[in-house]
Structures are given as structure tokens and as C-alpha cells.
Design a protein around this motif. Sequence first.
Motif, PDB file in Angstrom:
ATOM      1  N   LEU A   1       0.793  -1.363   0.033  1.00  0.00           N
ATOM      2  CA  LEU A   1       0.041  -0.010   0.035  1.00  0.00           C
ATOM      3  C   LEU A   1       0.709   1.180  -0.202  1.00  0.00           C
ATOM      4  O   LEU A   1       1.888   1.224   0.272  1.00  0.00           O
ATOM      5  CB  LEU A   1      -0.935  -0.114   1.091  1.00  0.00           C
ATOM      6  CG  LEU A   1      -1.930  -1.289   1.337  1.00  0.00           C
ATOM      7  CD1 LEU A   1      -2.636  -1.321   2.641  1.00  0.00           C
ATOM      8  CD2 LEU A   1      -2.631  -1.402   0.124  1.00  0.00           C
ATOM      9  N   LYS A   2       0.381   2.570  -0.338  1.00  0.00           N
ATOM     10  CA  LYS A   2       1.188   3.597  -0.505  1.00  0.00           C
ATOM     11  C   LYS A   2       1.695   4.122   0.933  1.00  0.00           C
ATOM     12  O   LYS A   2       2.883   4.886   0.953  1.00  0.00           O
ATOM     13  CB  LYS A   2      -0.017   4.637  -0.524  1.00  0.00           C
ATOM     14  CG  LYS A   2      -0.373   4.868  -2.250  1.00  0.00           C
ATOM     15  CD  LYS A   2      -1.202   6.127  -2.474  1.00  0.00           C
ATOM     16  CE  LYS A   2      -1.492   6.226  -3.761  1.00  0.00           C
ATOM     17  NZ  LYS A   2      -2.141   7.396  -4.131  1.00  0.00           N
ATOM     18  N   ASN A   3       1.283   3.412   2.009  1.00  0.00           N
ATOM     19  CA  ASN A   3       1.881   4.068   3.502  1.00  0.00           C
ATOM     20  C   ASN A   3       2.990   2.897   3.712  1.00  0.00           C
ATOM     21  O   ASN A   3       3.612   3.005   4.896  1.00  0.00           O
ATOM     22  CB  ASN A   3       0.689   3.989   4.464  1.00  0.00           C
ATOM     23  CG  ASN A   3       0.218   2.825   4.694  1.00  0.00           C
ATOM     24  OD1 ASN A   3       0.305   1.886   4.108  1.00  0.00           O
ATOM     25  ND2 ASN A   3      -0.668   2.819   5.724  1.00  0.00           N
ATOM     26  N   GLY A   4       3.330   2.093   2.987  1.00  0.00           N
ATOM     27  CA  GLY A   4       4.360   1.181   3.085  1.00  0.00           C
ATOM     28  C   GLY A   4       3.960  -0.313   3.706  1.00  0.00           C
ATOM     29  O   GLY A   4       4.783  -1.270   3.894  1.00  0.00           O
TER      30      GLY A   4
ATOM     31  N   LEU B   1      -9.763  -4.440  -1.023  1.00  0.00           N
ATOM     32  CA  LEU B   1      -8.793  -3.558  -1.456  1.00  0.00           C
ATOM     33  C   LEU B   1      -9.366  -2.207  -1.684  1.00  0.00           C
ATOM     34  O   LEU B   1     -10.319  -2.319  -2.484  1.00  0.00           O
ATOM     35  CB  LEU B   1      -7.945  -4.494  -2.305  1.00  0.00           C
ATOM     36  CG  LEU B   1      -7.278  -5.604  -2.163  1.00  0.00           C
ATOM     37  CD1 LEU B   1      -6.570  -6.061  -3.375  1.00  0.00           C
ATOM     38  CD2 LEU B   1      -6.158  -5.242  -0.927  1.00  0.00           C
ATOM     39  N   ILE B   2      -8.424  -1.313  -1.532  1.00  0.00           N
ATOM     40  CA  ILE B   2      -8.742   0.287  -1.927  1.00  0.00           C
ATOM     41  C   ILE B   2      -7.820   0.504  -3.049  1.00  0.00           C
ATOM     42  O   ILE B   2      -6.899   0.504  -3.032  1.00  0.00           O
ATOM     43  CB  ILE B   2      -8.876   1.110  -0.852  1.00  0.00           C
ATOM     44  CG1 ILE B   2      -9.625   0.600   0.439  1.00  0.00           C
ATOM     45  CG2 ILE B   2      -9.085   2.296  -1.370  1.00  0.00           C
ATOM     46  CD1 ILE B   2      -9.343   1.624   1.637  1.00  0.00           C
ATOM     47  N   PRO B   3      -8.412   0.506  -4.335  1.00  0.00           N
ATOM     48  CA  PRO B   3      -7.465   0.659  -5.697  1.00  0.00           C
ATOM     49  C   PRO B   3      -6.784   1.854  -5.384  1.00  0.00           C
ATOM     50  O   PRO B   3      -5.849   1.769  -5.969  1.00  0.00           O
ATOM     51  CB  PRO B   3      -8.532   0.828  -6.811  1.00  0.00           C
ATOM     52  CG  PRO B   3      -9.969   0.831  -6.157  1.00  0.00           C
ATOM     53  CD  PRO B   3      -9.918   0.768  -4.539  1.00  0.00           C
ATOM     54  N   GLN B   4      -7.072   2.931  -4.841  1.00  0.00           N
ATOM     55  CA  GLN B   4      -6.347   4.119  -4.769  1.00  0.00           C
ATOM     56  C   GLN B   4      -5.001   4.010  -3.851  1.00  0.00           C
ATOM     57  O   GLN B   4      -3.877   4.552  -4.028  1.00  0.00           O
ATOM     58  CB  GLN B   4      -6.837   5.353  -4.345  1.00  0.00           C
ATOM     59  CG  GLN B   4      -8.189   5.594  -5.234  1.00  0.00           C
ATOM     60  CD  GLN B   4      -9.296   4.877  -5.081  1.00  0.00           C
ATOM     61  OE1 GLN B   4      -9.420   4.138  -4.067  1.00  0.00           O
ATOM     62  NE2 GLN B   4     -10.257   5.260  -5.805  1.00  0.00           N
ATOM     63  N   LEU B   5      -4.899   2.824  -3.043  1.00  0.00           N
ATOM     64  CA  LEU B   5      -3.930   2.781  -2.057  1.00  0.00           C
ATOM     65  C   LEU B   5      -2.880   1.810  -2.334  1.00  0.00           C
ATOM     66  O   LEU B   5      -1.710   1.633  -1.935  1.00  0.00           O
ATOM     67  CB  LEU B   5      -4.469   2.387  -0.670  1.00  0.00           C
ATOM     68  CG  LEU B   5      -5.386   3.436   0.000  1.00  0.00           C
ATOM     69  CD1 LEU B   5      -5.874   2.869   1.259  1.00  0.00           C
ATOM     70  CD2 LEU B   5      -4.660   4.626   0.199  1.00  0.00           C
ATOM     71  N   VAL B   6      -3.302   0.850  -3.585  1.00  0.00           N
ATOM     72  CA  VAL B   6      -2.397  -0.161  -3.760  1.00  0.00           C
ATOM     73  C   VAL B   6      -1.415   0.350  -4.577  1.00  0.00           C
ATOM     74  O   VAL B   6      -1.609   1.062  -5.840  1.00  0.00           O
ATOM     75  CB  VAL B   6      -3.315  -1.418  -4.618  1.00  0.00           C
ATOM     76  CG1 VAL B   6      -2.585  -2.359  -5.169  1.00  0.00           C
ATOM     77  CG2 VAL B   6      -4.293  -1.725  -3.769  1.00  0.00           C
ATOM     78  N   THR B   7      -0.248   0.023  -4.472  1.00  0.00           N
ATOM     79  CA  THR B   7       1.096   0.420  -5.337  1.00  0.00           C
ATOM     80  C   THR B   7       1.839  -0.637  -6.118  1.00  0.00           C
ATOM     81  O   THR B   7       2.334  -0.408  -7.116  1.00  0.00           O
ATOM     82  CB  THR B   7       2.029   1.415  -4.680  1.00  0.00           C
ATOM     83  OG1 THR B   7       2.563   0.540  -3.490  1.00  0.00           O
ATOM     84  CG2 THR B   7       1.213   2.646  -4.006  1.00  0.00           C
ATOM     85  N   LYS B   8       1.532  -1.690  -5.345  1.00  0.00           N
ATOM     86  CA  LYS B   8       2.490  -2.758  -5.920  1.00  0.00           C
ATOM     87  C   LYS B   8       1.863  -4.137  -5.489  1.00  0.00           C
ATOM     88  O   LYS B   8       1.417  -4.206  -4.679  1.00  0.00           O
ATOM     89  CB  LYS B   8       3.831  -2.843  -5.330  1.00  0.00           C
ATOM     90  CG  LYS B   8       4.572  -3.954  -5.918  1.00  0.00           C
ATOM     91  CD  LYS B   8       6.260  -3.738  -5.592  1.00  0.00           C
ATOM     92  CE  LYS B   8       6.671  -4.438  -4.522  1.00  0.00           C
ATOM     93  NZ  LYS B   8       8.207  -4.351  -4.047  1.00  0.00           N
TER      94      LYS B   8
END
Length: 76
Positions: free
Chosen positions: A10-13, A54-61
Amino acid sequence: MTVFKCIVTLKNGSHTIKRFNRDIVEKLAYAFRCKQRDPWLRERYANLFKSLDLIPQLVTKLLFINEYTGERLELA
């Protein structure tokens, strides 16, 4: 039936680990790639992400690992 372990970054790691079968992995990988390319498709695949908690805006990888063979597929 092939089972994949999915490690979601996620974006926050933080990381989330989920297990999916092959059909869900194919849909999720396609939705993630479309989300990266075209912002208009985000709404189309938002329900898939929401159904998987899952929240699509928060998923980075996404990292998919085949639990039987150990093969890896990383989408960033």
C-alpha cells in the motif's frame, strides 16, 4: 487448482497478504494494469478491488507467488 499468495503493498508502506485462485489473479492483474494506464477505467474495476477488500487508490504494488512452484509475478 492453483493457489497464489498475493502480497499487496500500500501507499503507506504496509503489506497485506491474501490468497487467490488463478481466475482471481488474472482479473486482478488485468485490473491493476488498466488502473495504471487509464484513469477512466478505475471506476470499472473498482468493484473488483472492493470485493477483495482492497482500496484501488492505495495499492501501489502486487506480488503474486505460485504456492506450488514458487514462480513470481510482480506488478508495480
